[in-house]
Write a protein that holds these residues in place. Structure first.
Motif, PDB file in Angstrom:
ATOM      1  N   ASN A   8       0.828  -1.205   0.000  1.00 31.84           N
ATOM      2  CA  ASN A   8       0.000   0.000   0.000  1.00 31.84           C
ATOM      3  C   ASN A   8       0.863   1.256   0.000  1.00 31.84           C
ATOM      4  O   ASN A   8       0.418   2.322  -0.413  1.00 31.84           O
ATOM      5  CB  ASN A   8      -0.851   0.041   1.285  1.00 31.84           C
ATOM      6  CG  ASN A   8      -2.304  -0.237   1.015  1.00 31.84           C
ATOM      7  OD1 ASN A   8      -2.637  -1.034   0.164  1.00 31.84           O
ATOM      8  ND2 ASN A   8      -3.170   0.439   1.748  1.00 31.84           N
ATOM      9  N   PRO A  43       0.672   1.960  -5.272  1.00 30.44           N
ATOM     10  CA  PRO A  43       0.251   3.282  -5.748  1.00 30.44           C
ATOM     11  C   PRO A  43       1.482   4.169  -5.950  1.00 30.44           C
ATOM     12  O   PRO A  43       2.511   3.987  -5.293  1.00 30.44           O
ATOM     13  CB  PRO A  43      -0.636   3.807  -4.612  1.00 30.44           C
ATOM     14  CG  PRO A  43      -1.072   2.582  -3.868  1.00 30.44           C
ATOM     15  CD  PRO A  43       0.074   1.615  -3.973  1.00 30.44           C
ATOM     16  N   SER A  66      -4.779   3.647  -5.828  1.00 30.61           N
ATOM     17  CA  SER A  66      -5.079   3.456  -4.410  1.00 30.61           C
ATOM     18  C   SER A  66      -6.545   3.061  -4.267  1.00 30.61           C
ATOM     19  O   SER A  66      -7.382   3.403  -5.109  1.00 30.61           O
ATOM     20  CB  SER A  66      -4.824   4.741  -3.631  1.00 30.61           C
ATOM     21  OG  SER A  66      -3.477   5.100  -3.664  1.00 30.61           O
TER      22      SER A  66
END
Length: 370
Positions: A8, A43, A66
């Motif tokens: 992430n 991302p 994202s």
């Protein structure tokens, strides 16, 4: 070895190099130094301030959107993006020899599902959150823990978690994070706890870290007649509110908000501090505590995640409830026994100095089978 990281954490391109959140970069530099090809799928945009550094070994980066489910529009967009993310994850995992998931997180959750289609590939997952079985967590976090710990569905996976927990599957490995090298090991200075006390707080100035509580604890000790100071290292949205509180209570002489400082500046402060306060709401492995303990600083922390284990249930530090009264009463009681605090300081440093970057790198090599 083709090494793939699924995360992430945003990977940002700046000045012709890929950068990311500094503590994460330092860890990935160790992983990537032991592989031939290094790829990140994550991302690549982030609209907030971030303490970042460049990767020593520049990765190949696959950009994915994202995911955000905080409102209806964001949720609809995330559902639209989902097939794109799954396709890119599948393609990247097909390329990789070793798949490394960074969890918990939305991308980590999708990665948990996609890795099921690659049972013969070597895999690791770093679960940076609270692995405690009884922890109250979002459904997505619990689902990631379930998939990762299932040896029936998840094959050839070692899951790195913080803390020692009972009744775990054989693929769960208690792990750690390191900051200092073997050569940084020093015999800590023996502090005198009968004179002026130096407290530190190291962390983001956000609600979850409870920096205001740290300030209030020191303010209460000052009101009781103790000579003490607090240095706060870190930045965040609460900084203006905290500065207003300090000014309103006329505490500027004793409490200083330094903002983000270099690791060397923080290290210098830790080498002479008596206590570190970290009354977080949630933690994985609180590096700030481990780093402070390395130099004999006594931690004062809430009993969450693996913190009780780190503090040996009160032998290497003080476990407090998240309120001023409980914390101050325990600190005042402890200050009545100087030699006991000296012993606690030695135990803290002895434990933390077992976990150096040299040991960390050795363990990473074992996980990569190099």
């Amino acid at each position: 070895m083709k090494f793939l990281v699924v995360t992430n954490a945003p990977t940002l391109k700046e000045d012709h190099s890929y950068q990311a959140y500094t503590p994460y970069v330092r860890e990935m530099d160790i992983w990537s130094a032991n592989v031939s090809e290094f790829r990140i799928i994550s991302p690549t945009q982030y609209n907030q301030k971030l303490l970042k550094s460049s990767f020593k070994k520049q990765p190949t980066v696959t950009s994915i959107p994202s995911l955000n489910f905080s409102n209806v529009l964001s949720a609809l967009l995330s559902v639209f993006y989902l097939p794109i993310i799954v396709f890119r994850l599948f393609k990247a995992m097909l390329w990789a020899d070793h798949i490394h998931l960074r969890c918990p997180g939305n991308i980590g959750l999708i990665g948990c599902f996609v890795q099921l289609f690659f049972p013969k590939k070597l895999k690791t997952a770093k679960y940076a959150g609270n692995w405690a079985p009884n922890a109250k967590q979002p459904l997505s976090y619990r689902l990631q823990k379930t998939i990762l710990s299932s040896t029936k569905w998840t094959k050839k996976m070692t899951v790195l978690v913080y803390g020692d927990w009972p009744n775990q599957t054989k693929n769960i490995k208690s792990f750690f994070t390191a900051t200092y090298n073997d050569q940084d090991r020093l015999v800590p200075v023996i502090r005198d706890y009968t004179k002026a006390l130096e407290f530190v707080f190291v962390g983001s100035l956000v609600t979850g870290k409870r920096p205001l509580l740290a300030i209030q604890i020191v303010a209460q000790l000052l009101s009781l007649g103790f000579k003490c100071n607090l240095q706060v290292f870190g930045d965040g949205v609460l900084k203006p509110k905290l500065q207003h509180y300090i000014d309103d209570k006329q505490l500027r002489k004793h409490i200083v908000l330094h903002g983000n400082k270099t690791s060397e500046t923080v290290k210098t402060a830790l080498q002479s501090a008596h206590f570190i306060i970290l009354a977080s709401k949630s933690e994985g492995w609180p590096k700030a505590l481990a780093e402070a303990m390395f130099f004999g600083v006594i931690p004062i922390a809430t009993s969450i995640s693996c913190v009780p284990n780190m503090l040996d249930y009160g032998n290497r530090g003080m476990l407090i409830a998240p309120n001023v009264e409980d914390a101050v009463s325990k600190i005042v009681l402890a200050l009545g026994a100087n030699q006991a605090l000296v012993t606690m300081s030695k135990l803290a440093s002895g434990w933390s100095q077992r976990y150096t970057l040299n040991v960390f790198e050795s363990e990473i090599k074992k996980l990569l089978k190099v």
